[in-house]
Design a protein around this motif. Structure first.
Motif, PDB file in Angstrom:
ATOM      1  N   GLN A  72      -4.906  -9.193 -12.604  1.00  0.00           N
ATOM      2  CA  GLN A  72      -5.881  -8.241 -13.142  1.00  0.00           C
ATOM      3  C   GLN A  72      -5.198  -6.986 -13.672  1.00  0.00           C
ATOM      4  OE1 GLN A  72      -8.804  -5.946 -10.710  1.00  0.00           O
ATOM      5  NE2 GLN A  72     -10.304  -7.157 -11.857  1.00  0.00           N
ATOM      6  N   LEU A  73      -4.179  -6.511 -12.967  1.00  0.00           N
ATOM      7  CA  LEU A  73      -3.486  -5.309 -13.422  1.00  0.00           C
ATOM      8  C   LEU A  73      -2.742  -5.570 -14.734  1.00  0.00           C
ATOM      9  CD1 LEU A  73      -2.101  -3.894 -10.061  1.00  0.00           C
ATOM     10  CD2 LEU A  73      -4.033  -3.050 -11.395  1.00  0.00           C
ATOM     11  N   ALA A  74      -2.212  -6.782 -14.896  1.00  0.00           N
ATOM     12  CA  ALA A  74      -1.533  -7.118 -16.154  1.00  0.00           C
ATOM     13  C   ALA A  74      -2.502  -6.996 -17.329  1.00  0.00           C
ATOM     14  CB  ALA A  74      -0.951  -8.527 -16.078  1.00  0.00           C
ATOM     15  N   GLY A  75      -3.743  -7.462 -17.125  1.00  0.00           N
ATOM     16  CA  GLY A  75      -4.735  -7.324 -18.173  1.00  0.00           C
ATOM     17  C   GLY A  75      -5.210  -5.896 -18.356  1.00  0.00           C
ATOM     18  N   GLN A  76      -5.368  -5.192 -17.249  1.00  0.00           N
ATOM     19  CA  GLN A  76      -5.854  -3.807 -17.295  1.00  0.00           C
ATOM     20  C   GLN A  76      -4.913  -2.907 -18.088  1.00  0.00           C
ATOM     21  OE1 GLN A  76      -8.614  -2.456 -15.489  1.00  0.00           O
ATOM     22  NE2 GLN A  76      -8.240  -0.439 -16.365  1.00  0.00           N
ATOM     23  N   PHE A  77      -3.601  -3.084 -17.862  1.00  0.00           N
ATOM     24  CA  PHE A  77      -2.627  -2.193 -18.484  1.00  0.00           C
ATOM     25  C   PHE A  77      -1.869  -2.850 -19.639  1.00  0.00           C
ATOM     26  CE2 PHE A  77      -2.928  -0.482 -14.081  1.00  0.00           C
ATOM     27  CZ  PHE A  77      -3.412   0.775 -14.408  1.00  0.00           C
ATOM     28  N   VAL A 121      -2.006  10.555   0.327  1.00  0.00           N
ATOM     29  CA  VAL A 121      -1.780  11.154  -0.985  1.00  0.00           C
ATOM     30  C   VAL A 121      -1.364  10.079  -1.990  1.00  0.00           C
ATOM     31  CG1 VAL A 121      -0.405  12.817  -2.296  1.00  0.00           C
ATOM     32  CG2 VAL A 121      -1.189  13.392   0.011  1.00  0.00           C
ATOM     33  N   GLY A 122      -0.409   9.234  -1.595  1.00  0.00           N
ATOM     34  CA  GLY A 122       0.056   8.174  -2.482  1.00  0.00           C
ATOM     35  C   GLY A 122      -1.042   7.182  -2.826  1.00  0.00           C
ATOM     36  N   SER A 123      -1.874   6.836  -1.831  1.00  0.00           N
ATOM     37  CA  SER A 123      -2.956   5.878  -2.073  1.00  0.00           C
ATOM     38  C   SER A 123      -4.032   6.474  -2.976  1.00  0.00           C
ATOM     39  CB  SER A 123      -3.567   5.444  -0.732  1.00  0.00           C
ATOM     40  OG  SER A 123      -2.609   4.767   0.055  1.00  0.00           O
ATOM     41  N   LEU A 124      -4.330   7.766  -2.780  1.00  0.00           N
ATOM     42  CA  LEU A 124      -5.308   8.430  -3.652  1.00  0.00           C
ATOM     43  C   LEU A 124      -4.797   8.464  -5.099  1.00  0.00           C
ATOM     44  CD1 LEU A 124      -7.936  10.010  -4.040  1.00  0.00           C
ATOM     45  CD2 LEU A 124      -6.668  12.100  -3.443  1.00  0.00           C
ATOM     46  N   THR A 157       2.823   2.887 -10.476  1.00  0.00           N
ATOM     47  CA  THR A 157       4.111   2.540  -9.859  1.00  0.00           C
ATOM     48  C   THR A 157       4.698   3.726  -9.113  1.00  0.00           C
ATOM     49  OG1 THR A 157       4.534   0.957 -11.649  1.00  0.00           O
ATOM     50  CG2 THR A 157       6.425   1.639 -10.327  1.00  0.00           C
ATOM     51  N   ALA A 158       4.617   4.928  -9.706  1.00  0.00           N
ATOM     52  CA  ALA A 158       5.136   6.132  -9.044  1.00  0.00           C
ATOM     53  C   ALA A 158       4.393   6.402  -7.743  1.00  0.00           C
ATOM     54  CB  ALA A 158       5.015   7.334  -9.984  1.00  0.00           C
ATOM     55  N   CYS A 159       3.080   6.199  -7.741  1.00  0.00           N
ATOM     56  CA  CYS A 159       2.297   6.429  -6.520  1.00  0.00           C
ATOM     57  C   CYS A 159       2.611   5.380  -5.460  1.00  0.00           C
ATOM     58  CB  CYS A 159       0.805   6.431  -6.843  1.00  0.00           C
ATOM     59  SG  CYS A 159       0.277   7.862  -7.796  1.00  0.00           S
ATOM     60  N   ARG A 160       2.885   4.150  -5.890  1.00  0.00           N
ATOM     61  CA  ARG A 160       3.283   3.123  -4.921  1.00  0.00           C
ATOM     62  C   ARG A 160       4.658   3.430  -4.324  1.00  0.00           C
ATOM     63  NH1 ARG A 160       0.525   0.179  -1.997  1.00  0.00           N
ATOM     64  NH2 ARG A 160       1.943  -1.590  -2.104  1.00  0.00           N
ATOM     65  N   ILE A 161       5.552   3.996  -5.129  1.00  0.00           N
ATOM     66  CA  ILE A 161       6.849   4.413  -4.596  1.00  0.00           C
ATOM     67  C   ILE A 161       6.651   5.504  -3.545  1.00  0.00           C
ATOM     68  CG2 ILE A 161       9.012   5.590  -5.162  1.00  0.00           C
ATOM     69  CD1 ILE A 161       8.938   4.143  -7.875  1.00  0.00           C
ATOM     70  N   LEU A 162       5.792   6.484  -3.853  1.00  0.00           N
ATOM     71  CA  LEU A 162       5.505   7.551  -2.894  1.00  0.00           C
ATOM     72  C   LEU A 162       4.932   6.975  -1.599  1.00  0.00           C
ATOM     73  CD1 LEU A 162       5.177  10.523  -2.078  1.00  0.00           C
ATOM     74  CD2 LEU A 162       2.961  10.520  -3.279  1.00  0.00           C
ATOM     75  N   THR A 163       4.023   6.026  -1.724  1.00  0.00           N
ATOM     76  CA  THR A 163       3.447   5.405  -0.526  1.00  0.00           C
ATOM     77  C   THR A 163       4.517   4.654   0.260  1.00  0.00           C
ATOM     78  OG1 THR A 163       1.366   5.137  -1.737  1.00  0.00           O
ATOM     79  CG2 THR A 163       1.589   3.939   0.322  1.00  0.00           C
ATOM     80  N   GLY A 164       5.413   3.960  -0.450  1.00  0.00           N
ATOM     81  CA  GLY A 164       6.500   3.257   0.233  1.00  0.00           C
ATOM     82  C   GLY A 164       7.432   4.200   0.956  1.00  0.00           C
ATOM     83  N   VAL A 165       7.748   5.332   0.317  1.00  0.00           N
ATOM     84  CA  VAL A 165       8.603   6.351   0.941  1.00  0.00           C
ATOM     85  C   VAL A 165       7.972   6.840   2.242  1.00  0.00           C
ATOM     86  CG1 VAL A 165       9.371   8.756   0.691  1.00  0.00           C
ATOM     87  CG2 VAL A 165       9.763   7.113  -1.153  1.00  0.00           C
ATOM     88  N   ALA A 166       6.655   7.074   2.213  1.00  0.00           N
ATOM     89  CA  ALA A 166       5.968   7.587   3.397  1.00  0.00           C
ATOM     90  C   ALA A 166       5.762   6.503   4.452  1.00  0.00           C
ATOM     91  CB  ALA A 166       4.624   8.186   2.992  1.00  0.00           C
ATOM     92  N   ALA A 167       5.290   5.321   4.022  1.00  0.00           N
ATOM     93  CA  ALA A 167       4.986   4.246   4.974  1.00  0.00           C
ATOM     94  C   ALA A 167       6.222   3.790   5.736  1.00  0.00           C
ATOM     95  CB  ALA A 167       4.371   3.063   4.229  1.00  0.00           C
ATOM     96  N   ALA A 168       7.395   3.967   5.145  1.00  0.00           N
ATOM     97  CA  ALA A 168       8.641   3.558   5.796  1.00  0.00           C
ATOM     98  C   ALA A 168       8.849   4.260   7.131  1.00  0.00           C
ATOM     99  CB  ALA A 168       9.824   3.850   4.872  1.00  0.00           C
ATOM    100  N   GLY A 169       8.252   5.433   7.305  1.00  0.00           N
ATOM    101  CA  GLY A 169       8.455   6.174   8.545  1.00  0.00           C
ATOM    102  C   GLY A 169       7.491   5.825   9.644  1.00  0.00           C
ATOM    103  N   ILE A 170       6.482   5.010   9.357  1.00  0.00           N
ATOM    104  CA  ILE A 170       5.425   4.796  10.344  1.00  0.00           C
ATOM    105  C   ILE A 170       5.820   3.788  11.424  1.00  0.00           C
ATOM    106  CG2 ILE A 170       3.078   3.939  10.665  1.00  0.00           C
ATOM    107  CD1 ILE A 170       2.349   5.182   7.990  1.00  0.00           C
ATOM    108  N   ILE A 171       6.152   2.564  11.021  1.00  0.00           N
ATOM    109  CA  ILE A 171       6.364   1.519  12.028  1.00  0.00           C
ATOM    110  C   ILE A 171       7.653   1.737  12.835  1.00  0.00           C
ATOM    111  CG2 ILE A 171       6.781  -0.952  12.347  1.00  0.00           C
ATOM    112  CD1 ILE A 171       4.716  -1.465  10.154  1.00  0.00           C
ATOM    113  N   LEU A 183       0.115   2.373 -15.829  1.00  0.00           N
ATOM    114  CA  LEU A 183       0.928   1.550 -14.938  1.00  0.00           C
ATOM    115  C   LEU A 183       2.094   2.357 -14.391  1.00  0.00           C
ATOM    116  CD1 LEU A 183       1.526  -1.192 -13.669  1.00  0.00           C
ATOM    117  CD2 LEU A 183       2.766  -1.816 -15.755  1.00  0.00           C
ATOM    118  N   GLU A 184       2.673   3.249 -15.207  1.00  0.00           N
ATOM    119  CA  GLU A 184       3.803   4.077 -14.750  1.00  0.00           C
ATOM    120  C   GLU A 184       3.377   4.990 -13.599  1.00  0.00           C
ATOM    121  OE1 GLU A 184       4.553   2.445 -18.604  1.00  0.00           O
ATOM    122  OE2 GLU A 184       2.878   3.697 -17.909  1.00  0.00           O
ATOM    123  N   MET A 185       2.175   5.573 -13.723  1.00  0.00           N
ATOM    124  CA  MET A 185       1.693   6.445 -12.663  1.00  0.00           C
ATOM    125  C   MET A 185       1.354   5.641 -11.406  1.00  0.00           C
ATOM    126  SD  MET A 185       1.090   9.456 -11.626  1.00  0.00           S
ATOM    127  CE  MET A 185       1.121  10.427 -13.153  1.00  0.00           C
TER     128      MET A 185
END
Length: 394
Positions: free
Chosen positions: A36-41, A88-91, A103-117, A99-101
């Protein structure tokens, strides 16, 4: 009436399990979205897949940052702030105009989520006595497993209704609620600071990390984490394709064993609480690896896909049993630097996943998909024996 220390600890552990749930959900929520994202963007599938690979790379790389941070600052507060940053990243992902934005927000979420578990596991190790720790870690796994299933289901449902942004909106709300609850209990996490304290320099902590990689006390367990990921995730990545090619199952049906795999992990988390000290025995990882090996053997020779579905449940039980034993041992081997030890183990685990999936992919391209299962079936018992040699009494 003031709460008891035991009650406070249970509340903290419950909140950490919720945070692990949300982190795992973020990991898997994008899996069903790619078409769906491929079609959206108006982008190719490979371009859209960057929202998954960039998250994974950020998550793995940030372990090398969170490990030292966990030795200098309160681990519970790190989890709290990481959870808030995930919101913040999920919002941002929910509102991303390009798509660039996204991806950037998913990177931010990955940076943050890495500290949780990893920081949650280190916090559990700080708060829970050794004789109860392995069962408690298994309950934390249950949050992770449920989060993975929830993330895939949430992403799939939202895609079915054409509302992929809603999935990130739901995660935003979830992260905000958990972060607020963690913040309310922050005063109870004051004992979760690493041994180095604020005075410990980052350079000295990285030197300590390098020492752990070749120290006899820790290198064996960390090597087991790497090999475990290579053998397990190489199979999981191509199990649906194997079922599709061999039995002609639709890919939607062929993914069912992955859910059963998670169900096997949940079953283990329920059993673990009753096993107690019996889990801290050399035969525990040996038996666990044997279950996974048996499941791979069934996949090779089964004449009906139903047997493979049952084997997936068995394999999930065995895998989480083995993983639990290794995690407990690494928390015991470096009690003065648990955050570092866990972060390094997670990093090696991620590298192992990448190696395993890449190697399995190469074999699949050569038309040797059955060899992926054969290698895992033969390699898991050897890993179990190696892991059994790493077991030391609590």
């Amino acid at each position: 009436m003031p709460s008891s220390p035991a009650s406070d600890t249970r509340q903290l552990l419950f909140l950490l399990t919720l945070a692990a749930f949300a982190s795992s959900a973020s990991f898997r929520v994008c899996d069903p979205m790619l078409p769906q994202l491929a079609g959206q963007f108006a982008a190719s599938t490979a371009e859209v897949a960057l929202i998954i690979t960039s998250f994974t790379i950020a998550y793995g790389a940030m372990q090398l940052v969170y490990g030292p941070l966990g030795e200098r600052f309160e681990r519970f507060r790190i989890v709290t702030r990481a959870t808030a940053l995930c919101a913040v990243g999920s919002l941002g992902a929910a509102l991303a105009p390009s798509l660039e934005m996204l991806t950037a927000c998913r990177i931010l979420t990955g940076v943050a989520a890495a500290g949780i578990i990893p920081m949650s596991m280190a916090t559990v190790s700080d708060l829970v006595p050794a004789e109860q720790r392995q069962a408690t870690l298994a309950r934390l796994f249950s949050g992770q497993i449920l989060g993975m299933v929830f993330g895939q289901v949430l992403g799939g449902l939202c895609v079915d209704f054409g509302l992929w942004r809603l999935a990130f909106g739901v995660l935003t709300g979830l992260y905000l609620l958990i972060a607020f609850a963690l913040w309310r209990k922050a005063h109870l996490g004051a004992t979760t600071r690493g041994a180095a304290g604020p005075a410990g320099s980052m350079a000295s902590l990285y030197r300590r990390a390098l020492e752990m990689l070749h120290a006899r006390e820790t290198r064996g367990v960390m090597a087991c984490f790497f090999v475990e990921a290579v053998l397990v995730f190489g199979v999981l990545a191509f199990l649906p394709l194997y079922l599709h090619q061999r039995f002609g199952l639709a890919l939607s049906q062929a993914t069912l064993p992955l859910l059963l795999y998670g169900a096997g992990g949940l079953l283990f988390s329920f059993v673990a609480a009753r096993l107690g000290r019996r889990m801290n025995h050399w035969a525990f990882p040996v038996g666990a690896a044997g279950l996974v090996a048996l499941a791979n053997g069934v996949a090779l020779y089964a004449g009906h896909p139903g047997w493979i579905f049952a084997a997936a449940l068995l394999s999930g039980f065995g895998y989480y049993q083995l993983h639990s034993a290794l995690l407990f041992q690494i928390t015991q081997r470096a009690p003065e630097a648990r955050s570092l030890a866990l972060a390094l183990s997670v990093s090696l685990f991620f590298v192992g996943q990448s190696v395993g999936v890449s190697a399995a992919g190469w074999l699949v391209d050569q038309g040797r998909i059955t060899l992926v299962f054969a290698i895992a079936a033969l390699g898991m018992p050897l890993l179990g024996l190696a892991a059994g040699r790493q077991i030391r009494p609590a």
